[in-house]
Scaffold this motif. Structure first.
Motif, PDB file in Angstrom:
ATOM      1  N   ARG A 162     -33.467  19.989 -21.940  1.00  0.00           N
ATOM      2  CA  ARG A 162     -32.562  20.999 -21.631  1.00  0.00           C
ATOM      3  C   ARG A 162     -31.000  20.380 -21.718  1.00  0.00           C
ATOM      4  O   ARG A 162     -31.031  19.320 -21.038  1.00  0.00           O
ATOM      5  N   THR A 164     -26.990  21.374 -20.912  1.00  0.00           N
ATOM      6  CA  THR A 164     -25.799  22.377 -20.418  1.00  0.00           C
ATOM      7  C   THR A 164     -24.545  22.061 -20.950  1.00  0.00           C
ATOM      8  O   THR A 164     -24.118  20.948 -20.974  1.00  0.00           O
ATOM      9  N   GLN A 165     -23.629  23.018 -20.999  1.00  0.00           N
ATOM     10  CA  GLN A 165     -22.346  22.625 -21.166  1.00  0.00           C
ATOM     11  C   GLN A 165     -21.292  23.636 -20.198  1.00  0.00           C
ATOM     12  O   GLN A 165     -21.650  24.767 -20.009  1.00  0.00           O
ATOM     13  N   LYS A 271     -35.953  21.904 -13.328  1.00  0.00           N
ATOM     14  CA  LYS A 271     -34.691  22.949 -13.415  1.00  0.00           C
ATOM     15  C   LYS A 271     -33.545  22.343 -13.962  1.00  0.00           C
ATOM     16  O   LYS A 271     -32.571  22.894 -14.255  1.00  0.00           O
ATOM     17  N   PRO A 273     -30.959  19.981 -16.385  1.00  0.00           N
ATOM     18  CA  PRO A 273     -30.646  19.758 -17.573  1.00  0.00           C
ATOM     19  C   PRO A 273     -30.725  18.283 -17.645  1.00  0.00           C
ATOM     20  O   PRO A 273     -30.374  17.444 -16.693  1.00  0.00           O
ATOM     21  N   ARG A 276     -25.342  16.795 -19.135  1.00  0.00           N
ATOM     22  CA  ARG A 276     -24.504  18.103 -18.725  1.00  0.00           C
ATOM     23  C   ARG A 276     -23.059  17.752 -19.437  1.00  0.00           C
ATOM     24  O   ARG A 276     -22.627  16.822 -19.226  1.00  0.00           O
ATOM     25  N   GLN A 602     -26.816  25.089 -25.007  1.00  0.00           N
ATOM     26  CA  GLN A 602     -27.773  26.515 -24.867  1.00  0.00           C
ATOM     27  C   GLN A 602     -27.844  27.006 -26.312  1.00  0.00           C
ATOM     28  O   GLN A 602     -28.580  27.960 -26.455  1.00  0.00           O
TER      29      GLN A 602
END
Ligand SMILES: [Zn+2]
Lengths: 1000, 188, 100
Positions: A162, A164-165, A271, A273, A276, A602
């Motif tokens: 994963r 994220t941003q 959980k 990422p 980031r 995402q």
């Protein structure tokens, strides 16, 4: 000392051994090691093969500037990342790393045969190769280049991690946590402003982490770092961001930061990422990005075991690693002497220091001399030997003529080099600040800032610790003040540290003149030698931008961090022009290679774009509908029954609608409510049609042009009251129609009393079409008389259906008796199901967009975007009747009067019938008058819509044809690969030309 | 027949069983009557009087009174929201009172879906797609604005320091909800 | 990403805005009175200055208003913003300011 690891020195945690594998072999390191330091501790220098010649390469640096030690990381393909710098990879238990660009093994690489072809792979070989005969290119050179080119390999599976941003805002962003950055952060933090501090390394402290002798405020450098970090961490207004690279500067103090969250963890919390992306808007930025040590360019300077002096010092001091047993040092500055002392203390025998300078002097030189290390002034390296690891160095003294004399060979397993330091001005340059060349420092330094930025410390050419700290603090204070936060008092520091001066060298060391056959590497990562650069200049390239592209120097993933200045120095020397006149290439983001993952964030799979669904969507899905994408919407394309393909389903849906009744989800139609006493006047100006006389309760088909006179959108408009219109637009056109209307209203006609509100998603729209439509709806409707007399074609009534409010349109896009039931969206599905249930006794059939397209084409109704393409006038599309001739003005009217808009040979909408009625034309196919004409043929039009019409039991098509209306009754041809298809030009209407059915 | 027709929300599917993440909780807000009011300055006071809540003149602010909220959305645009009320009733009442005024009133009750993101990490989670500075100094309690979340337009308001209300057009609501739900995963 | 100050809402990220071309090009009040050349000029001719440029932006994902921006096309810095309908303000170093 065991092997190459010191028993106590450094910051690694010896209580936490870590096992990892490299090229299938298991090694042990410690927590706190990088892959590079751990490999060096195991005596491994050879870590990769070079880009072009597949030369054996070793670890050169200790940081993100590493050009050679690129590795692939990951135990499986879904977690594999290529081109990771071993100098930045933190090891953990179970880490799997592999070298790149070698086959079958790192020690024996078949690709090294490229060495033999080296003469063909010189500067510009790509461009020269492209000029060779095409056949040779395809068979010979492309496979060669494909095999040779590229670093690493792409993983074969989708990335399982994963990413994220996050957007964030702060008053002061400090980039870099070395002495300048920490001082800036401390100074800014005391003002109370919101401060972010980021650093690409796992530990903050920068150069101070490898410092063993200097003191700050009476503390060792490391203790001072610990105290400063504890101070900062305790402040709620400060955010410390280790493992976070500020990779890009974008306009208006917007910076992209990549935080690596799980890459260093053996077992990451699922959980979290992997990375980031921080998108930070900083009121003020302090760049404390430090400086990079420059290699020296001399023959065979690329063997494993040739390393930057400062990197070796970092491995010894920070990681407790001895990078070799016996070192020769080649330097042009004092810092290598400091390194010599630290390495000696770490147990490395220093064979000699060859100093390019004629008469080096100063405290560091004195200290080295008294430590018993031999210093050779005015001496250069003229070559090295060793296949997979350096084993000897030849040294020669430079004579008065500037050329080296006879060489002496010295055995060693380590050659440390230092050409001085290059300030890291990458982010400053990205911020569009102008760089200024400093002759004394032989470096480009930040000039005047364009953005709200301050450069502090080594990245602006300040190297002495006391000056770095005070400059950092002043920058922090200044930045906070500029962001609106006053400093209580200035922070001062007392330091003990000897200056290492500012000497250095750029270009190619004098090892035997330009005619030498020796290969001295300038750019390790892209395999560019001094010879390549000289060749480029001989071939006429003068600007550094051209030299860069021709030789590819500085164009690898490291963006020439270690090579740019030396290339510049060489070009300057060869052309005999000062460095600033040669120019400097522009730095662009990202500073270091950055994963695709954080840019995608995402936005993957179904979340790539908003996936818009109507209130009725789930019903259609449950019925097994096939969907198609129309702009962001999912629309039911057709409703296949068991065993049906699209053709069978559409034929059945068409027949059912024409023969009984169909039901269609038209909710995606754009809708705009136009309200105000000037609503009709506004409509008159926006549409070609006249609206003043349209009575409330009536509908009209409206055409809207752009100011250039071409059709922009169309749709049915209902007048709900004298001051209220209910506009419909095409599905894809809704946002731009509203935007254009708002534009005219706000900026051209602000005096009109009219306002616009999008109601696209307020209403679910259920089209009920077919001869039995009225029969189905009548029992469900309250307060509306659906009879032909009370509610004629093109009228609208408000009332209730199934107990909920409705705006009921009597309108047809099929040519049949039809209604469009508008109900508040939340009731859409329930009303649809109620209508569908009521329709079952009448054979009601759901149909999708394909059937809708066929039915409207049979009637010759255009679809904007299919029959039009932004170059079609209303008259071209056969909509001349929709133009309010009496109107003085409307958007696009003046353009319709331009000469080209009324030419008789414009492409006009016509119908086409294939002479062979079973042949369905291809949409987009070109049309010619005579298929026998020579190629290239004169194309006079193209097919815009083409379908099998089940109703007519033949194919039909619409087309735009030059002077088309005058060609009705003639035959044209559609050339296809299988041969020309003969078509007859007809009026663009195939079914119920009189329109009796929709008036039923 | 009327009894059979139930209003469906755009997030019914997700609202049924949201993940329990107190640091950033997601919950669907109840249905409301919503009217879009646009008009000349001369009509603003009348609209406030008719609605029972004076329309805020300050940009990006909302005012609440007895379950009714007036959101400033633009210099000539307010969203009037009344929780639990029948849209047709509100529309008819307001239209009557505003007859003759230079303004527009449009029922948009079904156009969007409202939901809440609340908890100490709500702002952090929102910043995964929303570029606004959500610190209390720049986005105080009582502020509202249209903005974006990733590729969707949303209306964002802050009724309490740890609570944000998000209002997205129906077809965009699942996209925004799902992205927020994904973003808060690390807080689970 | 630019930071654009909406005259109504204050500074916001560029993502909330849509560009809308050169500012201060008013639609002729009587287009039919214009000859083809003049109409073409209105439709298609636009300045492309190196330096200060008055341009329209719309706070699309915000207050939805069109407004004007003076932006330096060299540095991308925004010198000022002002509501639609107001003249280009007089600015130091801007010879086109306050002309219309
Ligand atoms: Zn605004």
């Amino acid at each position: 000392m065991s092997g190459f690891r010191h028993s106590t020195a450094g910051r690694v945690d010896r209580n936490k051994p870590v096992r990892f594998s490299f090229d299938g072999k298991t090694y042990q390191g410690f927590a706190g090691d990088t892959l590079a330091s751990a490999l060096l501790a195991n005596g491994v220098h050879l870590v990769g093969r070079s880009f072009k010649y597949h030369r054996p390469r070793g670890i050169v640096t200790a940081g993100s500037d590493e050009p050679n030690a690129l590795v692939g990381i990951g135990a499986d393909e879904a977690h594999y990342a290529p081109n990771m710098r071993a100098t930045q990879v933190e090891i953990y238990d179970g880490l799997v790393a592999e070298s790149q660009n070698r086959w079958p093994s790192l020690g024996f690489d078949v690709g090294a045969v490229n060495e033999t072809f080296a003469p063909f792979l010189s500067a510009g070989f790509y461009y020269k190769t492209f000029m060779w005969p095409p056949k040779a290119w395809a068979k010979l050179y492309e496979p060669l280049i494909r095999r040779a080119a590229g670093l690493g390999r792409a993983p074969t599976q989708a990335d399982a991690d994963r990413y994220t941003q996050v957007y964030a805002h702060c008053d002061v962003l400090v980039v870099g946590s070395g002495p300048a950055g920490l001082a800036a952060a401390l100074a800014a933090a005391t003002t109370g402003g919101k401060v972010f501090v980021c650093d690409e390394q796992s530990e903050m402290g920068g150069s101070l982490l490898a410092e063993t002798t200097a003191t700050i405020d009476g503390l060792s450098a490391r203790d001072w770092v610990a105290r400063a970090l504890a101070d900062l961490a305790a402040r709620p207004n400060v955010t410390l961001m280790p493992r976070t690279t500020a990779f890009g500067w974008y306009p208006h103090n917007f910076l992209g930061l990549c935080e690596r969250i799980t890459d260093h963890m053996a077992k990451a919390d699922p959980k979290l990422p992997r990375e980031r992306l921080w998108q930070i808007r900083a009121k003020e930025v302090v760049l404390a990005t430090g400086a990079l040590e420059r290699p020296l360019v001399f023959p065979d300077n690329d063997r494993p075991g040739v390393m930057m002096a400062e990197a070796a010092r970092i491995y010894a001091n920070r990681f407790g690693v001895k990078p070799g047993d016996k070192a020769v040092i080649f330097t042009a500055c004092d810092s290598a002497y400091r390194a010599a002392l630290d390495l000696m203390a770490a147990g490395v025998a220093i064979a000699t220091i060859a100093d390019l300078r004629a008469a080096p002097c100063g405290p560091w030189i004195d200290r080295v001399r008294s430590a018993g290390i031999a210093i050779r002034a005015g001496t250069v390296v003229t070559g090295t030997t060793g296949r997979l690891r350096i084993d000897s160095v030849s040294l020669a003294t430079v004579g008065i003529d500037g050329n080296p004399g006879s060489s002496e060979n010295i055995a060693c397993d380590l050659l440390l080099m230092s050409g001085g330091f290059t300030p890291s001005v990458h982010l400053f340059s990205q911020s569009r600040g102008k760089l200024v060349y400093d002759e004394a420092l032989q470096a480009y330094l930040p000039g005047i800032s364009v953005e709200r930025e301050r450069s502090a410390g080594a990245c602006r050419g300040i190297y002495d610790l006391d000056k770095v700290l005070s400059n950092g603090a002043a920058s922090g204070t200044g930045a906070a003040k500029a962001a609106g936060f006053a400093a209580a008092d200035t922070i001062t520091f007392s330091t003990t540290a000897d200056s290492v001066g500012t000497d250095g060298f750029i270009g190619v060391t004098p090892f035997g003149g330009p005619s030498s056959k020796a290969r001295a590497w300038i750019d390790f990562q892209n395999d560019v030698t001094a010879k390549d650069v000289r060749l480029a200049i001989r071939e006429g390239f003068r600007s550094i931008e051209h030299v860069k592209r021709y030789t590819t120097t500085g164009m690898a993933t490291d963006q020439g961090k270690t090579s740019n200045m030396n290339a510049l120095g060489l070009v300057s020397e060869t052309l005999k022009v000062p460095v600033p006149q040669v120019g400097l290439t522009t730095f662009r983001p990202p500073y270091t290679p950055t994963t695709f993952g954080i840019f995608a964030g995402q936005s993957r799979g179904d979340m790539f774009d908003p996936l818009r669904k109507t209130p009725i969507h789930d019903w259609a899905a449950e019925q097994g509908a096939a969907f198609e994408d129309i702009s962001l919407w999912k629309r039911a394309h057709y409703f296949p029954k068991r065993g049906e393909d699209i053709h069978a389903a559409v034929a059945r849906e068409c027949k059912a609608t024409r023969g009984a009744v169909g039901i269609f989800d038209a909710s995606t139609l754009g809708k705009i409510e136009v309200v105000g006493k000037d609503a009709a006047e506004f409509m008159n100006r926006m549409y070609t049609n006249a609206w003043t006389k349209l009575e409330p309760g009536r509908l009209r088909y409206g055409v809207m042009l752009r100011e250039d006179g071409f059709v922009m959108d169309d749709g049915v408009v209902g007048r709900m009251a004298t001051d209220r219109f209910h506009i419909t637009t095409t599905t894809g056109g809704a946002p731009r129609v509203l935007s254009m209307m708002e534009d005219y209203l706000q900026t051209e006609w602000p005096g009109l009393d009219v306002w616009l509100t999008s109601t696209t998603e307020e209403w679910a729209v259920i089209a009920v079409q077919g001869p039995l439509a009225r029969k189905v709806l009548e029992p469900l409707v309250e307060g509306i008389d659906l009879s032909r007399e009370a509610m004629p074609h093109m009228s609208v009534r408000e009332g209730r259906i199934c107990g909920v409010p409705t705006r009921l349109f009597r309108v047809s896009f099929t040519g049949e008796l039809g209604f469009e039931v508008n109900v508040p969206a939340g009731y859409g599905r329930a009303v649809w199901e109620a209508i569908f249930a009521a329709g079952q006794p009448h054979g009601m059939t759901p149909y999708g967009t394909e059937t809708m397209h066929v039915l409207r084409a049979e009637k010759g109704f255009i679809i904007v975007g299919q029959e039009t393409d932004g170059t079609v006038t209303p008259d071209d599309a056969g909509l001349g009747w929709a133009i309010g001739k009496a109107k003085k003005d409307f958007v696009g009217k003046r353009s319709l009067a331009r000469p080209a808009m009324t030419a008789s040979d414009r492409k006009q909408l016509v119908g086409l019938l294939t002479v062979d009625s079973k042949t369905v034309l291809e949409e987009g196919a070109q049309i010619v008058a005579d298929p026998a004409q020579p190629i290239p043929m004169t194309m006079i039009g193209h097919v815009t819509s083409s379908y099998w019409s089940a109703t007519l039991d033949r194919s039909i098509a619409l087309a735009l044809v030059r002077g088309g209306r005058a060609r009705v009754g003639t035959r044209l041809s559609v050339p296809m690969p299988s041969g020309p298809i003969t078509v007859e030009v007809v009026e663009p209407i195939f079914y119920d030309a009189k329109g009796a059915r929709l008036d039923a | 027949m009327p009894d059979l027709i139930q209003r469906q929300g755009a997030l019914d599917r997700f609202a049924a069983a949201p993940r329990n993440i107190p640091a950033a909780a997601l919950s669907v807000l109840p249905d409301s009557a919503r009217l879009s009011f646009r008009g000349r300055p001369s009509a603003i006071d009348a609209a406030g009087a008719a609605f029972g809540v004076a329309l805020p003149r300050d940009a990006c602010r909302f005012a609440v009174k007895r379950g009714r909220t007036a959101f400033w959305l633009g210099p000539d645009e307010w969203l009037l929201q009344s929780e639990g009320e029948d849209p047709a009733t509100l529309f008819a009442d307001m239209s009557g009172k505003l007859a003759g005024q230079s303004c527009s009133l449009v029922d948009v009750s079904h156009r969007s879906q409202a939901f809440a993101l609340s908890g100490p990490q709500a702002a952090y989670v929102l910043n995964h797609g929303c570029p606004l500075d959500l610190s209390l100094a720049t986005f105080p309690v009582g502020m509202c604005t249209r903005t974006i979340y990733a590729k969707a337009t949303i209306m964002l308001s802050r009724p309490a320091s740890d609570i944000f209300h998000i209002d997205a057009w129906r077809s965009f609501a699942p996209y925004v909800w799902q992205l927020l739900d994904e973003a808060r995963s690390e807080l689970a | 990403m630019l930071l654009i100050t909406c005259p109504h809402c204050g500074p916001r990220a560029e993502l909330e805005f849509a560009y809308a071309g050169e500012a201060h090009i008013a639609r002729p009040t009587d287009p039919m009175a214009l000859d083809d050349e003049s109409w073409a000029r209105f439709l298609y001719h636009r300045a492309n200055p190196k330096g200060l440029h008055a341009e329209r932006w719309r706070h699309l994902h915000g207050c939805a208003q069109f407004f004007n921006v003076v932006r330096d096309t060299v540095s991308d810095s925004i010198v000022t913003t002002y509501p639609a309908g107001q003249p280009r303000p007089a600015l130091p170093g801007d010879d086109k300011g306050a002309t219309r």
